[in-house]
Structure formats: structure tokens, C-alpha cells
Design a protein around this motif. Structure first.
Motif, PDB file in Angstrom:
ATOM      1  N   UNK A  70      24.060 -36.406 -28.706  1.00 59.58           N
ATOM      2  CA  UNK A  70      24.796 -35.506 -27.817  1.00 59.58           C
ATOM      3  C   UNK A  70      25.621 -34.515 -28.642  1.00 59.58           C
ATOM      4  N   UNK A  71      25.436 -33.204 -28.441  1.00 55.46           N
ATOM      5  CA  UNK A  71      26.226 -32.212 -29.173  1.00 55.46           C
ATOM      6  C   UNK A  71      27.703 -32.305 -28.788  1.00 55.46           C
ATOM      7  N   UNK A  99      31.888 -33.055 -25.167  1.00 54.31           N
ATOM      8  CA  UNK A  99      30.563 -33.579 -25.509  1.00 54.31           C
ATOM      9  C   UNK A  99      29.596 -33.265 -24.377  1.00 54.31           C
ATOM     10  N   UNK A 100      28.475 -32.637 -24.727  1.00 60.45           N
ATOM     11  CA  UNK A 100      27.452 -32.336 -23.735  1.00 60.45           C
ATOM     12  C   UNK A 100      26.641 -33.589 -23.429  1.00 60.45           C
ATOM     13  N   UNK A 101      26.334 -33.776 -22.168  1.00 57.98           N
ATOM     14  CA  UNK A 101      25.579 -34.937 -21.721  1.00 57.98           C
ATOM     15  C   UNK A 101      24.224 -34.493 -21.173  1.00 57.98           C
ATOM     16  N   UNK A 102      23.195 -35.316 -21.329  1.00 58.40           N
ATOM     17  CA  UNK A 102      21.901 -34.935 -20.741  1.00 58.40           C
ATOM     18  C   UNK A 102      21.963 -34.848 -19.228  1.00 58.40           C
ATOM     19  N   UNK A 124      29.158 -32.406 -19.006  1.00 55.96           N
ATOM     20  CA  UNK A 124      29.985 -32.698 -20.176  1.00 55.96           C
ATOM     21  C   UNK A 124      31.079 -33.710 -19.841  1.00 55.96           C
ATOM     22  N   UNK A 125      31.667 -34.230 -20.894  1.00 51.29           N
ATOM     23  CA  UNK A 125      32.877 -35.035 -20.814  1.00 51.29           C
ATOM     24  C   UNK A 125      33.744 -34.655 -22.005  1.00 51.29           C
ATOM     25  N   UNK A 126      35.045 -34.856 -21.881  1.00 59.06           N
ATOM     26  CA  UNK A 126      35.919 -34.470 -22.991  1.00 59.06           C
ATOM     27  C   UNK A 126      37.368 -34.814 -22.742  1.00 59.06           C
TER      28      UNK A 126
END
Length: 244
Positions: A70-71, A99-102, A124-126
Motif C-alpha cells: 500500500x502506497x 495510506x492508500x487502500x485497494x 485511504x486511511x491516515x
């Protein structure tokens, strides 16, 4: 009506505060010229058409998440962490990252061709330190504009965040997170290199003449259909001796 006015004022103040404290997201200049649609009269004779189907792009995105992970992007200003002086209130477990999520928040991260545009929803999450550690998750609606730099023989993409949708967070926080996300994309992603010189330029050897025909793209057009992207590459050719 009074409560509606207060809510609107809060949203406006939230957006203004985000820009005041964090600065407007620095946008890098995108090289080249905007890619236009094809001429209605048809492409010139020396034009090659490349078609990218939605399924092909989906396969690339799936491989990215499964093979590369995950980028993750750092949020906030450009000042290195070692140079920032933070009060004790702002220190702790926050990593100031997104963080990018699929997939998440009912949205699948990917690239979509529809309505004549290129869209890229991002789940995303962060978290971020803003008077305390703010945990957030959601998805962002972004669009991608194409640019062609003839000198560099490169097709670039520029990602713009059009909106952010958060789960379980006050709507005013959307303004802050939108600034965070756009700033991270501007610093770490933009401009995207979509097609570079090795993919665009051609060299066709002609052994009988002890030379080669070199082809360089002089114009790039794009046709965005529902489910596919067509690139129209128009070339100019030059004969070169001793280039076999």
C-alpha cells in the motif's frame, strides 16, 4: 436558517484555517501542453492509435497493491521532521501519514474512463496531529488531466483532488484533509509520467541504406470513452545515416 448560516460559516472558516496553518498545497508546474481530443476530420496519415481498456488498467492496479504494497505519503508541510520543533501536545503516536487502500469506505481505488474524463477514486486511511491525533479514513475523488511535452517526448498526468469524503468525522474536517491529500499528491505524485520517450520514440533500421528512420511524436490527442482511453500519436519521420 441561523444554524445553516453557522454551519456554512464554520465550513468556510475551516477551509481558511487549513490554508492559513498548512499553506496552500504547492502545485508543481505540469510540463507541456494540454492533450486535446482528436480532430473531427480524422487523424493525419502518420498517426498510431493506442487503446487502453478498463480491464487492463484494473489489472495494473491490482498488481500494484499485491506486489508493491500500500502506497504511503507523508502529510503536511515540506519542513523535515528533524527540523520541526513540536510542543509536547503534538508529539506521540501520530505518524502524519496517509495510506492508500485497494478498497475501503465502499470505494475501490482505481482509474476510471467515463463521461469524457479520467477519474481516480482513492480509498485511504491516515492520521494527523492537529491539536491532538486525528484518525481518519474515507475516500477522495480525483481527476487526471493529460499533458504532452514534445521536447521531452513524454505524456504527463496531473492529479487534482476534487473532494474528500470522510467516515465519522465532522464535515469541517474535510477541508483540512483535502489540503493534506492534495499537498501529499503534489509533493509525491504530480506530475505522473504516463508515457515516456522510450515508449514514444521509434528507430527503424534500414540496413540496405546504412541508416535508420527515426520517428518522433509531434502531437498527441486523447479520446476518452466509457471504459477505454485511446491515444492518437502523430509522428514526424527523419532519415539518419550511420544509425543501423
Amino acid at each position: 436558517m441561523r444554524y445553516v448560516a453557522i454551519l456554512l460559516l464554520g465550513i468556510l472558516l475551516g477551509g481558511g484555517a487549513a490554508i492559513f496553518f498548512l499553506g496552500a498545497p504547492p502545485a508543481k508546474a505540469v510540463p507541456g501542453q494540454p492533450v486535446k481530443p482528436p480532430d473531427q476530420g480524422g487523424p493525419p496519415p502518420s498517426t498510431v492509435v493506442i487503446s487502453l481498456e478498463q480491464s487492463f488498467v484494473d489489472a495494473i492496479m491490482a498488481s500494484m497493491f499485491s506486489g508493491l504494497g500500500t502506497p504511503t505519503f507523508h502529510l503536511g508541510q515540506n519542513t523535515p521532521a528533524a527540523e520541526r520543533i513540536e510542543p509536547a501536545l503534538f508529539q506521540g503516536g501520530c505518524t502524519n501519514e496517509i495510506t492508500l487502500l485497494p478498497e475501503g469506505s465502499g470505494t475501490k481505488t482505481g482509474v476510471q474512463f467515463r463521461n469524457g474524463n479520467i477519474y481516480a477514486p482513492l480509498a485511504f486511511t491516515g492520521n494527523y496531529n492537529l491539536g491532538g491525533c486525528i484518525q481518519f479514513k474515507g475516500w477522495a475523488q480525483t481527476s487526471i488531466k493529460l499533458q504532452f511535452d514534445q521536447e521531452k517526448q513524454t505524456v504527463f498526468g496531473y492529479v487534482t483532488v476534487e473532494g474528500v469524503n470522510l467516515e465519522g468525522v465532522n464535515p469541517i474536517a474535510n477541508n483540512f484533509v483535502t489540503v493534506f491529500v492534495q499537498g501529499a499528491i503534489n509533493q509525491k505524485v504530480n506530475p505522473l509520467v504516463l508515457v515516456s520517450e522510450p515508449q514514444l520514440s521509434l528507430m527503424i533500421p534500414v540496413k540496405a541504406s546504412n541508416g535508420a528512420v527515426k520517428a518522433r511524436a509531434k502531437d498527441v490527442r486523447a479520446e476518452i470513452l466509457d471504459g477505454s482511453l485511446k491515444l492518437y500519436l502523430t509522428y514526424e519521420f527523419t532519415g539518419m545515416k550511420g544509425q543501423t
